[in-house]
Design a protein around this motif. Sequence first.
Motif: not given
Length: 376
Positions: A121-136, A145-150
């Motif tokens: 996972m550390e080798k993957q691109i990740t998105l951490k949203t403002a509410d703390g969720k980490v998405i690979p 997500t809570t605030d957007a459709i990515v």
Amino acid sequence: MRNQETEKYIQHIRSLSYDKLTGVLEEEESAYLDNELKNDPLAQDTWKKVQEKYNSESAKAFFEDPSSLEPSARLKMLLEEPGSNRKSIGNIIKYISIAALVIFAFFIYFLLKQNSIKPEMEKQITLKTADGKVIPIVGAHTIHTTDAIVSTQDSAMSFNGSESAIAGSMNILTVPAGLDYKITLADGTLVWLNSETKLEFPFKFGQSREISITGEAYLEVAPNSESPFTVRLPGDRTIQVLGTSFNVNSYEAKQARVSLINGSVKIRAGRDSLLLKPGYEAVSGAGNISQSKFAADDVLAWRQGKFFFNALPLQEVAKVLSRWYGITVSIDDPAIGNKAFTGSLDRNKPIEEFLDNAKDILNISYVKKDGVLHIK
């Protein structure tokens, strides 16, 4: 044929599925998996196969059988019962064997998880949203997500922020060593991120547009005279623009380099500031800002996977190799660290090709051992 990113995605979904079946899935991971199972056919297929493997009829029969509660004690009791027969004993032994295999499989999985899945996972691109969720970020997917459709692709991301999104609430996009990525921001600004780069950005801009960058990125800022665009860099440095294209390099905490392609930007570092013109780059060091002309083709070559070294010390070359190939580089002989190297690096070619060239030029040697590249 599946590409590497797709295989990584399947591996990650399979890993989360194991956790879900055994009841140890964390809340944010559970939300991510539920979303993928709802929207992605590949995730659904992977989940189905995991279920079929670990919920086979024979395994299910064991777990539903009362004897499965105390397998060894139940077996002993059955062996001592006068009316027991070989068939019943054979069945319970079969169930116990199945259970042992399943339990052993899960045991091995949990034992290796910390050393395999998380490093992966550390080798993957990740998105951490403002509410703390980490998405690979792996492959082409739609993420709610809570605030957007990515929307993600193998090498790019875009999104649609919701009306309820809080303006200026920062998300963090992290690109690890060995990878690069592109993102379109809420105002249409394009940002290319080099390896080992972190971007902080909102799904929704307010009256002003502000982001933060640590690492290297190339930006094409969408013009908007009524909403200034600000890039924050480490060391209390800022770049103020209206509409322009430029490259920023802030890998080193003590120094930032801004190379302007077109438009106009103002660089601030502490009390010092400088208005930069196209064709010039500014270097912000300890308490001052200097400027000089630069070769755009060389500075921007990283976007095509190339890097040009112009009399760069070998110790600095090693940092580029580490970022681009995702490996640890050690210069075992300090005396050669200051040797100047001039040449080019193509990330699309094996690192050995570059090293063999550098070996002849600098009279050095190299060896790979235990995942570390040693140069001496």
